[in-house]
Design a protein around this motif. Structure first.
Motif, PDB file in Angstrom:
ATOM      1  N   TRP A 243      70.996 -95.763  72.235  1.00  0.00           N
ATOM      2  CA  TRP A 243      71.414 -95.521  70.494  1.00  0.00           C
ATOM      3  C   TRP A 243      70.511 -94.252  70.638  1.00  0.00           C
ATOM      4  O   TRP A 243      71.021 -93.602  70.124  1.00  0.00           O
ATOM      5  CB  TRP A 243      70.590 -96.731  69.956  1.00  0.00           C
ATOM      6  CG  TRP A 243      71.852 -98.037  69.971  1.00  0.00           C
ATOM      7  CD1 TRP A 243      71.220 -99.036  70.851  1.00  0.00           C
ATOM      8  CD2 TRP A 243      72.893 -98.030  68.777  1.00  0.00           C
ATOM      9  NE1 TRP A 243      71.947 -99.395  69.925  1.00  0.00           N
ATOM     10  CE2 TRP A 243      73.012 -99.151  69.640  1.00  0.00           C
ATOM     11  CE3 TRP A 243      73.219 -96.983  67.808  1.00  0.00           C
ATOM     12  CZ2 TRP A 243      74.411 -99.998  68.795  1.00  0.00           C
ATOM     13  CZ3 TRP A 243      74.142 -97.960  67.666  1.00  0.00           C
ATOM     14  CH2 TRP A 243      74.917 -99.363  68.077  1.00  0.00           C
TER      15      TRP A 243
ATOM     16  N   ILE B 148      73.216 -91.776  71.362  1.00  0.00           N
ATOM     17  CA  ILE B 148      73.878 -91.177  70.517  1.00  0.00           C
ATOM     18  C   ILE B 148      72.637 -89.455  69.465  1.00  0.00           C
ATOM     19  O   ILE B 148      73.342 -89.272  68.647  1.00  0.00           O
ATOM     20  CB  ILE B 148      73.956 -92.225  69.726  1.00  0.00           C
ATOM     21  CG1 ILE B 148      74.779 -93.214  70.959  1.00  0.00           C
ATOM     22  CG2 ILE B 148      75.667 -92.004  68.580  1.00  0.00           C
ATOM     23  CD1 ILE B 148      75.509 -94.508  70.622  1.00  0.00           C
ATOM     24  N   TYR B 149      71.713 -91.077  69.310  1.00  0.00           N
ATOM     25  CA  TYR B 149      71.155 -90.355  67.697  1.00  0.00           C
ATOM     26  C   TYR B 149      70.917 -88.469  68.086  1.00  0.00           C
ATOM     27  O   TYR B 149      70.871 -87.707  67.449  1.00  0.00           O
ATOM     28  CB  TYR B 149      70.118 -91.076  67.167  1.00  0.00           C
ATOM     29  CG  TYR B 149      68.985 -90.048  66.446  1.00  0.00           C
ATOM     30  CD1 TYR B 149      69.752 -90.191  64.969  1.00  0.00           C
ATOM     31  CD2 TYR B 149      68.196 -89.587  66.794  1.00  0.00           C
ATOM     32  CE1 TYR B 149      68.557 -88.909  64.117  1.00  0.00           C
ATOM     33  CE2 TYR B 149      67.134 -88.583  65.685  1.00  0.00           C
ATOM     34  CZ  TYR B 149      67.703 -89.117  63.929  1.00  0.00           C
ATOM     35  OH  TYR B 149      66.554 -88.031  62.963  1.00  0.00           O
ATOM     36  N   LYS B 150      70.025 -88.362  69.778  1.00  0.00           N
ATOM     37  CA  LYS B 150      70.088 -87.044  70.124  1.00  0.00           C
ATOM     38  C   LYS B 150      70.665 -86.079  69.987  1.00  0.00           C
ATOM     39  O   LYS B 150      70.779 -84.432  69.780  1.00  0.00           O
ATOM     40  CB  LYS B 150      68.883 -87.556  71.382  1.00  0.00           C
ATOM     41  CG  LYS B 150      68.095 -85.852  71.705  1.00  0.00           C
ATOM     42  CD  LYS B 150      68.191 -86.317  72.879  1.00  0.00           C
ATOM     43  CE  LYS B 150      67.079 -85.285  73.971  1.00  0.00           C
ATOM     44  NZ  LYS B 150      66.196 -85.634  74.779  1.00  0.00           N
ATOM     45  N   ASP B 151      71.856 -86.658  69.778  1.00  0.00           N
ATOM     46  CA  ASP B 151      72.429 -85.106  70.196  1.00  0.00           C
ATOM     47  C   ASP B 151      73.914 -84.895  68.918  1.00  0.00           C
ATOM     48  O   ASP B 151      74.787 -85.516  68.646  1.00  0.00           O
ATOM     49  CB  ASP B 151      74.071 -85.726  71.789  1.00  0.00           C
ATOM     50  CG  ASP B 151      74.980 -84.315  71.423  1.00  0.00           C
ATOM     51  OD1 ASP B 151      75.699 -83.889  70.922  1.00  0.00           O
ATOM     52  OD2 ASP B 151      75.298 -83.639  72.752  1.00  0.00           O
TER      53      ASP B 151
ATOM     54  N   ARG C 146      76.574 -87.458  67.400  1.00  0.00           N
ATOM     55  CA  ARG C 146      76.386 -88.186  66.153  1.00  0.00           C
ATOM     56  C   ARG C 146      76.851 -88.047  65.343  1.00  0.00           C
ATOM     57  O   ARG C 146      77.199 -89.167  64.728  1.00  0.00           O
ATOM     58  CB  ARG C 146      74.710 -87.927  65.980  1.00  0.00           C
ATOM     59  CG  ARG C 146      74.183 -88.423  64.594  1.00  0.00           C
ATOM     60  CD  ARG C 146      72.569 -88.119  65.006  1.00  0.00           C
ATOM     61  NE  ARG C 146      72.843 -86.587  63.825  1.00  0.00           N
ATOM     62  CZ  ARG C 146      71.431 -85.640  64.197  1.00  0.00           C
ATOM     63  NH1 ARG C 146      71.353 -85.991  65.698  1.00  0.00           N
ATOM     64  NH2 ARG C 146      72.031 -84.121  64.282  1.00  0.00           N
ATOM     65  N   THR C 147      77.799 -87.091  64.890  1.00  0.00           N
ATOM     66  CA  THR C 147      78.812 -86.500  64.037  1.00  0.00           C
ATOM     67  C   THR C 147      79.735 -87.615  64.162  1.00  0.00           C
ATOM     68  O   THR C 147      80.538 -88.038  63.201  1.00  0.00           O
ATOM     69  CB  THR C 147      78.856 -85.604  63.868  1.00  0.00           C
ATOM     70  OG1 THR C 147      77.512 -84.665  63.582  1.00  0.00           O
ATOM     71  CG2 THR C 147      80.483 -85.018  62.789  1.00  0.00           C
TER      72      THR C 147
ATOM     73  N   PHE D 187      80.254 -90.225  65.825  1.00  0.00           N
ATOM     74  CA  PHE D 187      79.788 -91.652  65.520  1.00  0.00           C
ATOM     75  C   PHE D 187      79.866 -91.622  63.860  1.00  0.00           C
ATOM     76  O   PHE D 187      80.247 -93.346  63.960  1.00  0.00           O
ATOM     77  CB  PHE D 187      78.605 -91.998  66.256  1.00  0.00           C
ATOM     78  CG  PHE D 187      78.409 -93.257  65.084  1.00  0.00           C
ATOM     79  CD1 PHE D 187      78.620 -94.569  66.948  1.00  0.00           C
ATOM     80  CD2 PHE D 187      77.047 -93.710  65.168  1.00  0.00           C
ATOM     81  CE1 PHE D 187      78.102 -95.656  66.842  1.00  0.00           C
ATOM     82  CE2 PHE D 187      76.565 -95.045  65.563  1.00  0.00           C
ATOM     83  CZ  PHE D 187      77.284 -95.935  66.369  1.00  0.00           C
ATOM     84  N   LEU D 188      78.948 -91.641  63.145  1.00  0.00           N
ATOM     85  CA  LEU D 188      79.628 -91.080  61.635  1.00  0.00           C
ATOM     86  C   LEU D 188      80.638 -91.561  61.278  1.00  0.00           C
ATOM     87  O   LEU D 188      81.179 -92.821  60.196  1.00  0.00           O
ATOM     88  CB  LEU D 188      78.475 -90.377  61.402  1.00  0.00           C
ATOM     89  CG  LEU D 188      76.753 -90.887  61.275  1.00  0.00           C
ATOM     90  CD1 LEU D 188      76.080 -89.466  60.853  1.00  0.00           C
ATOM     91  CD2 LEU D 188      76.086 -91.898  61.124  1.00  0.00           C
TER      92      LEU D 188
ATOM     93  N   ALA E 208      78.640 -96.804  71.828  1.00  0.00           N
ATOM     94  CA  ALA E 208      78.959 -95.734  70.392  1.00  0.00           C
ATOM     95  C   ALA E 208      80.635 -96.094  70.019  1.00  0.00           C
ATOM     96  O   ALA E 208      80.633 -96.562  69.057  1.00  0.00           O
ATOM     97  CB  ALA E 208      79.025 -94.332  70.934  1.00  0.00           C
TER      98      ALA E 208
END
Length: 275
Positions: A60, A63-66, A70-71, A73-74, A197
Motif C-alpha cells: 500500500w 502504491i501511495y509513494k509512486d 497512485r494516479t 490506482f485512483l 492494487a
C-alpha cells in the motif's frame, strides 16, 4: 421473490425450488481446484518469488509513494465504482421493472432475464476476443458508452413487440467492460504490487455496488423504476470515459517481472506475451 436479484435463482426457483442451487454451487469449487492445479502462474510473478527478500515491503505504501501508480490506482477506483454501480443496479432492479412497470408475470419475466443474461455471457466472450484485436481500452470504453446510450433508449422506446430484442441487445452490451476488466486492470500495475492494487481498486469500487440498489430505490419512489434505470446510464458513461481518457493499456506485462515505469506508448516490451 420478485425482487430477487440473483440471476440463476430467478431461473431455477420458480420451477425447481431452492435445493438444486446448492448442487450447482459445487461447480465453482471444482473449477477453482482445476485452475489451482492446471493453470500456471505468470512468469513475472514466479521470477519475483525467486528473488531474495531482505525486508517486507508494504504494498500500500508502494502504491501511495509512486505518483504515477497512485494516479492510475485512483482512476481505477472511480472506474470500478461507476461500473459496479451500473452493473449491480441493473441486476437488482431490472426484474422488478419487468414485473411492476411492464406487467410481465414472474415466470415470463424469468424467461426474458435468462435471454438477457445469456447474451451477457456471449458479450463478455466477444469483448475478450475484440480486446486482442483493437485493444482493451477501446473495448472497455465502447462497452461503457454504448450501454450508457442504449439503456435510456430501452426504457423509452420498448414495446411488447420489441422488448425481447432490446433486452437481448442490452444483455450483450452491459457486461462488455467486465469481459476485459481483469486483463486491463492487471496490466495497469507492476508485478510486485499487482494483486494489492487490482484487488484494492476493484473492491473499494464495490461501494458503487452497495449503494446502487438503495439509490435506484429512492429515485424510483420519486419518479419511476424505469427512470432510475435510465440514470444508471450516467454511471456507465463515466465508467467508459475515465479509462478512455486517463488509463493506457498494457502499461505492464504480467508475464515479466518488471517494476519500472511504463513506456510512453503504454505498452510492454514483450507485447506478444500479453493476454
Amino acid at each position: 421473490m420478485k425482487n430477487n436479484p440473483y440471476r440463476l435463482a430467478n431461473a431455477i426457483l420458480p420451477i425447481y425450488g431452492w435445493r438444486p442451487l446448492y448442487f450447482i454451487s459445487i461447480i465453482p469449487v471444482v473449477l477453482a481446484i482445476y485452475i489451482r492445479r492446471k493453470i500456471p502462474e505468470p512468469q513475472g510473478w514466479l521470477e519475483a518469488k525467486k528473488q531474495p527478500k531482505n525486508d517486507k515491503k508494504n504494498e500500500w505504501f508502494a502504491i501511495y509513494k509512486d505518483p504515477k501508480i497512485r494516479t492510475i490506482f485512483l482512476f481505477w477506483i472511480f472506474t470500478s465504482t461507476f461500473l459496479q454501480f451500473g452493473f449491480y443496479g441493473v441486476g437488482t432492479w431490472l426484474p422488478t421493472y419487468l414485473v411492476q412497470e411492464l406487467g410481465f408475470d414472474f415466470k415470463k419475466m424469468t424467461g426474458y432475464l435468462v435471454g438477457t443474461y445469456t447474451a451477457l455471457i456471449f458479450g463478455k466472450i466477444l469483448a475478450g476476443w475484440l480486446a486482442d484485436l483493437i485493444g482493451r481500452r477501446a473495448v472497455y470504453a465502447i462497452g461503457g458508452l454504448s450501454t450508457a446510450i442504449f439503456l435510456p433508449f430501452l426504457i423509452m422506446y420498448h414495446t411488447p413487440g420489441n422488448i425481447i430484442i432490446l433486452l437481448t441487445i442490452f444483455g450483450f452490451l452491459y457486461g462488455t467492460p467486465y469481459g476485459v476488466n481483469g486483463t486491463y486492470m492487471s496490466e495497469s500495475f507492476p508485478t510486485h504490487i499487482r494483486g494489492t492494487a487490482v484487488g484494492g481498486a476493484y473492491n473499494i469500487g464495490r461501494f458503487g455496488a452497495a449503494i446502487a440498489p438503495i439509490s435506484i430505490g429512492i429515485i424510483s419512489q420519486a419518479q419511476s423504476i424505469g427512470f432510475g434505470l435510465a440514470i444508471l446510464g450516467v454511471a456507465y458513461a463515466l465508467a467508459g470515459i475515465i479509462p478512455a481518457l486517463f488509463i493506457r493499456e498494457k502499461m505492464y506485462d504480467p508475464f515479466q517481472n518488471k517494476t519500472s515505469a511504463p513506456t510512453p506508448q503504454g505498452e510492454s516490451n514483450t507485447e506478444n506475451h500479453s493476454a
